[in-house]
Design a protein around this motif. Structure first.
Motif, PDB file in Angstrom:
ATOM      1  N   ILE A 176      16.999 -23.583 -57.331  1.00 20.57           N
ATOM      2  CA  ILE A 176      16.697 -22.237 -57.839  1.00 20.57           C
ATOM      3  C   ILE A 176      15.195 -21.956 -57.657  1.00 20.57           C
ATOM      4  O   ILE A 176      14.742 -20.818 -56.799  1.00 20.57           O
ATOM      5  CB  ILE A 176      16.983 -21.671 -58.958  1.00 20.57           C
ATOM      6  N   GLU A 177      14.419 -22.873 -57.978  1.00 18.79           N
ATOM      7  CA  GLU A 177      12.933 -22.527 -58.005  1.00 18.79           C
ATOM      8  C   GLU A 177      12.184 -22.243 -56.212  1.00 18.79           C
ATOM      9  O   GLU A 177      11.503 -21.636 -56.210  1.00 18.79           O
ATOM     10  CB  GLU A 177      12.055 -23.747 -58.694  1.00 18.79           C
ATOM     11  N   ARG A 178      12.990 -23.377 -55.448  1.00 22.36           N
ATOM     12  CA  ARG A 178      12.567 -23.256 -54.401  1.00 22.36           C
ATOM     13  C   ARG A 178      12.847 -22.099 -53.548  1.00 22.36           C
ATOM     14  O   ARG A 178      12.274 -21.584 -52.808  1.00 22.36           O
ATOM     15  CB  ARG A 178      13.155 -24.239 -53.347  1.00 22.36           C
ATOM     16  N   ALA A 179      14.275 -21.625 -53.729  1.00 22.16           N
ATOM     17  CA  ALA A 179      14.584 -20.372 -53.517  1.00 22.16           C
ATOM     18  C   ALA A 179      13.853 -18.993 -53.795  1.00 22.16           C
ATOM     19  O   ALA A 179      13.662 -18.246 -53.001  1.00 22.16           O
ATOM     20  CB  ALA A 179      16.030 -20.133 -53.678  1.00 22.16           C
ATOM     21  N   GLN A 180      13.392 -19.215 -54.979  1.00 20.49           N
ATOM     22  CA  GLN A 180      12.678 -18.013 -55.540  1.00 20.49           C
ATOM     23  C   GLN A 180      11.254 -18.289 -54.954  1.00 20.49           C
ATOM     24  O   GLN A 180      10.664 -17.156 -54.473  1.00 20.49           O
ATOM     25  CB  GLN A 180      12.292 -18.406 -57.028  1.00 20.49           C
ATOM     26  N   ASP A 181      10.676 -19.401 -54.567  1.00 17.16           N
ATOM     27  CA  ASP A 181       9.390 -19.601 -53.807  1.00 17.16           C
ATOM     28  C   ASP A 181       9.600 -18.805 -52.398  1.00 17.16           C
ATOM     29  O   ASP A 181       8.629 -18.305 -51.957  1.00 17.16           O
ATOM     30  CB  ASP A 181       9.097 -21.087 -53.935  1.00 17.16           C
ATOM     31  N   CYS A 182      10.658 -19.244 -51.730  1.00 17.57           N
ATOM     32  CA  CYS A 182      10.840 -18.673 -50.458  1.00 17.57           C
ATOM     33  C   CYS A 182      10.950 -17.188 -50.600  1.00 17.57           C
ATOM     34  O   CYS A 182      10.367 -16.425 -49.514  1.00 17.57           O
ATOM     35  CB  CYS A 182      12.327 -19.299 -49.803  1.00 17.57           C
ATOM     36  N   ILE A 183      11.553 -16.603 -51.412  1.00 17.21           N
ATOM     37  CA  ILE A 183      11.629 -14.995 -51.469  1.00 17.21           C
ATOM     38  C   ILE A 183      10.396 -14.485 -51.729  1.00 17.21           C
ATOM     39  O   ILE A 183       9.790 -13.540 -51.033  1.00 17.21           O
ATOM     40  CB  ILE A 183      12.853 -14.815 -52.586  1.00 17.21           C
ATOM     41  N   ALA A 184       9.573 -15.197 -52.528  1.00 15.89           N
ATOM     42  CA  ALA A 184       8.088 -14.540 -52.829  1.00 15.89           C
ATOM     43  C   ALA A 184       7.278 -14.824 -51.631  1.00 15.89           C
ATOM     44  O   ALA A 184       6.595 -13.787 -51.401  1.00 15.89           O
ATOM     45  CB  ALA A 184       7.707 -15.352 -53.903  1.00 15.89           C
ATOM     46  N   SER A 185       7.484 -15.849 -50.911  1.00 18.29           N
ATOM     47  CA  SER A 185       6.588 -16.220 -49.584  1.00 18.29           C
ATOM     48  C   SER A 185       6.931 -14.968 -48.595  1.00 18.29           C
ATOM     49  O   SER A 185       6.223 -15.042 -47.531  1.00 18.29           O
ATOM     50  CB  SER A 185       6.653 -17.529 -49.202  1.00 18.29           C
ATOM     51  N   ARG A 186       8.101 -14.291 -48.546  1.00 16.51           N
ATOM     52  CA  ARG A 186       8.384 -13.345 -47.423  1.00 16.51           C
ATOM     53  C   ARG A 186       7.930 -11.862 -48.133  1.00 16.51           C
ATOM     54  O   ARG A 186       7.968 -10.938 -47.287  1.00 16.51           O
ATOM     55  CB  ARG A 186      10.016 -13.328 -47.648  1.00 16.51           C
ATOM     56  N   GLY A 187       6.934 -12.303 -49.201  1.00 14.54           N
ATOM     57  CA  GLY A 187       6.634 -10.710 -49.512  1.00 14.54           C
ATOM     58  C   GLY A 187       7.416  -9.775 -50.158  1.00 14.54           C
ATOM     59  O   GLY A 187       7.197  -8.621 -49.917  1.00 14.54           O
ATOM     60  N   ALA A 188       8.513 -10.635 -50.564  1.00 19.23           N
ATOM     61  CA  ALA A 188       9.816  -9.480 -51.282  1.00 19.23           C
ATOM     62  C   ALA A 188       9.224  -8.829 -52.400  1.00 19.23           C
ATOM     63  O   ALA A 188       8.149  -9.113 -53.282  1.00 19.23           O
ATOM     64  CB  ALA A 188      11.052 -10.341 -51.300  1.00 19.23           C
ATOM     65  N   ASP A 189       9.874  -7.599 -52.834  1.00 17.66           N
ATOM     66  CA  ASP A 189       9.574  -6.933 -53.934  1.00 17.66           C
ATOM     67  C   ASP A 189       9.718  -7.702 -55.137  1.00 17.66           C
ATOM     68  O   ASP A 189      10.489  -8.781 -55.092  1.00 17.66           O
ATOM     69  CB  ASP A 189      10.738  -5.793 -53.937  1.00 17.66           C
ATOM     70  N   PRO A 190       8.767  -7.542 -56.001  1.00 16.94           N
ATOM     71  CA  PRO A 190       8.740  -8.666 -56.936  1.00 16.94           C
ATOM     72  C   PRO A 190      10.055  -8.601 -58.061  1.00 16.94           C
ATOM     73  O   PRO A 190      10.344  -9.524 -58.620  1.00 16.94           O
ATOM     74  CB  PRO A 190       7.617  -7.978 -57.802  1.00 16.94           C
ATOM     75  N   ARG A 191      10.795  -7.641 -57.763  1.00 16.88           N
ATOM     76  CA  ARG A 191      12.123  -7.482 -58.716  1.00 16.88           C
ATOM     77  C   ARG A 191      13.134  -8.204 -57.953  1.00 16.88           C
ATOM     78  O   ARG A 191      14.347  -8.036 -58.165  1.00 16.88           O
ATOM     79  CB  ARG A 191      12.377  -5.986 -58.822  1.00 16.88           C
ATOM     80  N   SER A 192      12.768  -8.780 -56.867  1.00 20.19           N
ATOM     81  CA  SER A 192      13.893  -9.748 -55.981  1.00 20.19           C
ATOM     82  C   SER A 192      13.850 -11.022 -56.693  1.00 20.19           C
ATOM     83  O   SER A 192      13.222 -11.536 -57.935  1.00 20.19           O
ATOM     84  CB  SER A 192      13.257  -9.887 -54.723  1.00 20.19           C
TER      85      SER A 192
END
Length: 161
Positions: free
Chosen positions: A106-122
């Motif tokens: 879960i933590e890694r997937a969250q990091d991958c989402i954040a590293s894409r510059g996705a909306d903080p509500r993602s």
């Protein structure tokens, strides 16, 4: 959802009776836009909820992910990874080591989402209100995470590349 519509209509009648007719005209479109996204009472009555297709993600959560990330396969995949991890933790049948492995995923997937510059509500901010939407589910998740932490200590995860 029905409660929100009723409250909206009531508020419109109280504050601006003439505009209430406009709300009544758009309600069918609003309901159609949210079709399949609300969890049924039968699904909500269990920890696991309904997963009719057996993909490891509750059906209402999968529908929300698919709709929110329809245009981005990568983010959809990461959100599904997180959702399946949360689902396994909520089910409550994991050992501490297995629970920790899901927390790492879960933590890694969250990091991958954040590293894409996705909306903080993602990611977690998007999923948790839907995934842990009952007291029992929230409690099961927190107990699994606490057990993994207390038995195995802090975990490290491999950041997204």
């Amino acid at each position: 959802m029905k409660t929100h519509f009723i409250a909206l209509i009531a508020a419109m009648y109280v504050s601006a009776p003439a505009r209430a007719d406009t709300v009544l005209q758009i309600l069918p479109a609003l309901a159609a836009a949210h079709a399949g996204l609300e969890e049924s009472d039968e699904s909500r009555a269990t920890l696991a909820g309904t997963d009719a297709d057996g993909d490891g993600i509750r059906d209402d959560v999968a529908a929300r992910i698919d709709r929110a990330y329809a245009a981005d396969n990568y983010l959809r995949g990461q959100a599904r990874t997180m959702a399946s991890g949360y689902q396994l933790l909520v089910a409550g049948s994991l050992s501490a080591k297995q629970a920790q492995a899901q927390l790492v995923r879960i933590e890694r997937a969250q990091d991958c989402i954040a590293s894409r510059g996705a909306d903080p509500r993602s990611g977690a901010a998007f999923l948790l209100p839907h995934q842990l939407n009952t007291y029992q589910r929230s409690k099961a998740y927190l107990e699994a995470a606490r057990t993994a932490q207390s038995r195995l200590g802090h975990y490290d995860f491999k950041p997204c590349d």
